[in-house]
Design a protein around this motif. Structure first.
Motif, PDB file in Angstrom:
ATOM      1  N   HIS A 123       0.823  -1.206   0.000  1.00 23.82           N
ATOM      2  CA  HIS A 123       0.000   0.000   0.000  1.00 23.82           C
ATOM      3  C   HIS A 123       0.867   1.270   0.000  1.00 23.82           C
ATOM      4  N   LEU A 124       1.887   1.301   0.860  1.00 27.50           N
ATOM      5  CA  LEU A 124       2.718   2.496   1.001  1.00 27.50           C
ATOM      6  C   LEU A 124       3.809   2.600  -0.068  1.00 27.50           C
ATOM      7  N   LYS A 125       4.145   1.481  -0.693  1.00 26.80           N
ATOM      8  CA  LYS A 125       5.215   1.395  -1.706  1.00 26.80           C
ATOM      9  C   LYS A 125       6.612   1.343  -1.086  1.00 26.80           C
ATOM     10  N   LYS A 126       6.872   2.164  -0.088  1.00 27.97           N
ATOM     11  CA  LYS A 126       8.127   2.131   0.666  1.00 27.97           C
ATOM     12  C   LYS A 126       7.842   2.737   2.035  1.00 27.97           C
ATOM     13  N   ALA A 127       8.575   2.251   3.054  1.00 31.06           N
ATOM     14  CA  ALA A 127       8.264   2.719   4.402  1.00 31.06           C
ATOM     15  C   ALA A 127       9.391   2.400   5.374  1.00 31.06           C
ATOM     16  N   PHE A 128       9.525   3.270   6.363  1.00 31.02           N
ATOM     17  CA  PHE A 128      10.388   3.005   7.499  1.00 31.02           C
ATOM     18  C   PHE A 128       9.567   2.183   8.497  1.00 31.02           C
ATOM     19  N   ILE A 129      10.236   1.572   9.453  1.00 28.28           N
ATOM     20  CA  ILE A 129       9.530   0.736  10.437  1.00 28.28           C
ATOM     21  C   ILE A 129       8.433   1.540  11.131  1.00 28.28           C
ATOM     22  N   LYS A 130       8.707   2.785  11.475  1.00 31.12           N
ATOM     23  CA  LYS A 130       7.701   3.612  12.161  1.00 31.12           C
ATOM     24  C   LYS A 130       6.462   3.813  11.295  1.00 31.12           C
ATOM     25  N   ASP A 131       6.658   3.877   9.964  1.00 23.81           N
ATOM     26  CA  ASP A 131       5.520   4.031   9.048  1.00 23.81           C
ATOM     27  C   ASP A 131       4.668   2.762   9.025  1.00 23.81           C
ATOM     28  N   VAL A 132       5.336   1.618   9.039  1.00 20.95           N
ATOM     29  CA  VAL A 132       4.621   0.337   9.075  1.00 20.95           C
ATOM     30  C   VAL A 132       3.822   0.242  10.367  1.00 20.95           C
ATOM     31  N   LEU A 133       4.477   0.556  11.483  1.00 23.33           N
ATOM     32  CA  LEU A 133       3.807   0.514  12.788  1.00 23.33           C
ATOM     33  C   LEU A 133       2.583   1.424  12.830  1.00 23.33           C
ATOM     34  N   ALA A 134       2.691   2.598  12.239  1.00 25.84           N
ATOM     35  CA  ALA A 134       1.584   3.554  12.254  1.00 25.84           C
ATOM     36  C   ALA A 134       0.353   3.006  11.542  1.00 25.84           C
ATOM     37  N   GLN A 135       0.542   2.106  10.573  1.00 26.80           N
ATOM     38  CA  GLN A 135      -0.573   1.542   9.814  1.00 26.80           C
ATOM     39  C   GLN A 135      -1.180   0.295  10.464  1.00 26.80           C
ATOM     40  N   MET A 136      -0.510  -0.225  11.485  1.00 29.43           N
ATOM     41  CA  MET A 136      -0.970  -1.472  12.106  1.00 29.43           C
ATOM     42  C   MET A 136      -2.067  -1.193  13.132  1.00 29.43           C
ATOM     43  N   PRO A 137      -3.002  -2.143  13.252  1.00 30.04           N
ATOM     44  CA  PRO A 137      -4.086  -1.964  14.227  1.00 30.04           C
ATOM     45  C   PRO A 137      -3.592  -2.163  15.663  1.00 30.04           C
ATOM     46  N   GLU A 138      -4.372  -1.665  16.586  1.00 26.29           N
ATOM     47  CA  GLU A 138      -4.101  -1.877  18.019  1.00 26.29           C
ATOM     48  C   GLU A 138      -4.480  -3.303  18.387  1.00 26.29           C
ATOM     49  N   PRO A 139      -3.829  -3.930  19.283  1.00 24.93           N
ATOM     50  CA  PRO A 139      -2.605  -3.497  19.941  1.00 24.93           C
ATOM     51  C   PRO A 139      -1.415  -3.639  18.998  1.00 24.93           C
ATOM     52  N   LYS A 140      -0.640  -2.598  18.864  1.00 19.01           N
ATOM     53  CA  LYS A 140       0.496  -2.594  17.948  1.00 19.01           C
ATOM     54  C   LYS A 140       1.625  -3.456  18.517  1.00 19.01           C
ATOM     55  N   PRO A 141       2.324  -4.171  17.654  1.00 21.79           N
ATOM     56  CA  PRO A 141       3.481  -4.936  18.122  1.00 21.79           C
ATOM     57  C   PRO A 141       4.629  -3.986  18.472  1.00 21.79           C
ATOM     58  N   ALA A 142       5.625  -4.517  19.117  1.00 24.11           N
ATOM     59  CA  ALA A 142       6.809  -3.719  19.448  1.00 24.11           C
ATOM     60  C   ALA A 142       7.577  -3.374  18.177  1.00 24.11           C
ATOM     61  N   TYR A 143       8.263  -2.275  18.208  1.00 22.35           N
ATOM     62  CA  TYR A 143       9.106  -1.825  17.097  1.00 22.35           C
ATOM     63  C   TYR A 143      10.066  -2.946  16.686  1.00 22.35           C
ATOM     64  N   THR A 144      10.678  -3.587  17.685  1.00 28.61           N
ATOM     65  CA  THR A 144      11.658  -4.650  17.402  1.00 28.61           C
ATOM     66  C   THR A 144      11.004  -5.864  16.743  1.00 28.61           C
ATOM     67  N   THR A 145       9.748  -6.110  17.046  1.00 29.46           N
ATOM     68  CA  THR A 145       9.031  -7.221  16.423  1.00 29.46           C
ATOM     69  C   THR A 145       8.855  -6.957  14.930  1.00 29.46           C
ATOM     70  N   VAL A 146       8.447  -5.744  14.591  1.00 29.44           N
ATOM     71  CA  VAL A 146       8.291  -5.387  13.178  1.00 29.44           C
ATOM     72  C   VAL A 146       9.646  -5.455  12.477  1.00 29.44           C
ATOM     73  N   ALA A 147      10.685  -4.976  13.142  1.00 31.05           N
ATOM     74  CA  ALA A 147      12.043  -5.028  12.567  1.00 31.05           C
ATOM     75  C   ALA A 147      12.453  -6.468  12.292  1.00 31.05           C
ATOM     76  N   THR A 148      12.143  -7.363  13.213  1.00 25.09           N
ATOM     77  CA  THR A 148      12.482  -8.785  13.037  1.00 25.09           C
ATOM     78  C   THR A 148      11.739  -9.370  11.843  1.00 25.09           C
ATOM     79  N   PHE A 149      10.458  -9.069  11.720  1.00 23.06           N
ATOM     80  CA  PHE A 149       9.691  -9.582  10.578  1.00 23.06           C
ATOM     81  C   PHE A 149      10.222  -9.027   9.259  1.00 23.06           C
ATOM     82  N   LEU A 150      10.622  -7.775   9.254  1.00 22.27           N
ATOM     83  CA  LEU A 150      11.185  -7.205   8.025  1.00 22.27           C
ATOM     84  C   LEU A 150      12.512  -7.867   7.659  1.00 22.27           C
TER      85      LEU A 150
END
Length: 124
Positions: A19-46
Motif C-alpha cells: 500500500h505504502l510502496k516504501k516505508a520506514f519501520i515507524k511508518d509500518v507501525l503507524a498503519q498497524m491496528p491496536e494493539p500494535k506490536p513492538a518496534y523490534t518485532t516489526v524489525a524482526t519480521f522485516l
C-alpha cells in the motif's frame, strides 16, 4: 526468483508495504491496528522478509526504508498456484466446484463468473 509463502504476520506487513510502496519501520507501525506490536518485532519480521527476498531496503544513516521486491499480484498468483497444486490437483473446475459447494455462491456470483468466462472466450 522463488517466492515463499508468508505467515499471517508477514502478510500483514507486506500488505502495508504494498500500500505504502516504501516505508520506514515507524511508518509500518503507524498503519498497524491496536494493539500494535513492538518496534523490534516489526524489525524482526522485516529482516525475515528480506531473507525471503520479498523486501529490500535503502539505508539512510541508521535507518532503513523498506520496499517490496514482488508485487501483491505476483504474490497472489503464487498463493493461488500453491492452493491449486496442494488441494485441487491443479484443476480450476475442482476449485470452482469447491467454492460453489462449500461457500454457497449466490446466483449473482455465478452469473458474474459465467459472464467473465464468456467474455474471456470471445477475446480468444
Amino acid at each position: 526468483m522463488e517466492i515463499r509463502s508468508l505467515t499471517r504476520a508477514e502478510a500483514e506487513i507486506m500488505k502495508i508495504l504494498w500500500h505504502l510502496k516504501k516505508a520506514f519501520i515507524k511508518d509500518v507501525l503507524a498503519q498497524m491496528p491496536e494493539p500494535k506490536p513492538a518496534y523490534t518485532t516489526v524489525a524482526t519480521f522485516l529482516k525475515i522478509l528480506e531473507k525471503k527476498q520479498i523486501v529490500s531496503y535503502n539505508t539512510y544513516g541508521n535507518s532503513h526504508e523498506f520496499f517490496p521486491l514482488i508485487s501483491e499480484e505476483e504474490y497472489r498468483r503464487h498463493e493461488v498456484d500453491q492452493l491449486m497444486d496442494n488441494y485441487f490437483d491443479n484443476s480450476v473446475a475442482n476449485l470452482v466446484s469447491f467454492f460453489v459447494k462449500e461457500k454457497g455462491l449466490e446466483d449473482k456470483d455465478l452469473d458474474e463468473l459465467a459472464s467473465f468466462i464468456n467474455n474471456k472466450n470471445k477475446k480468444q
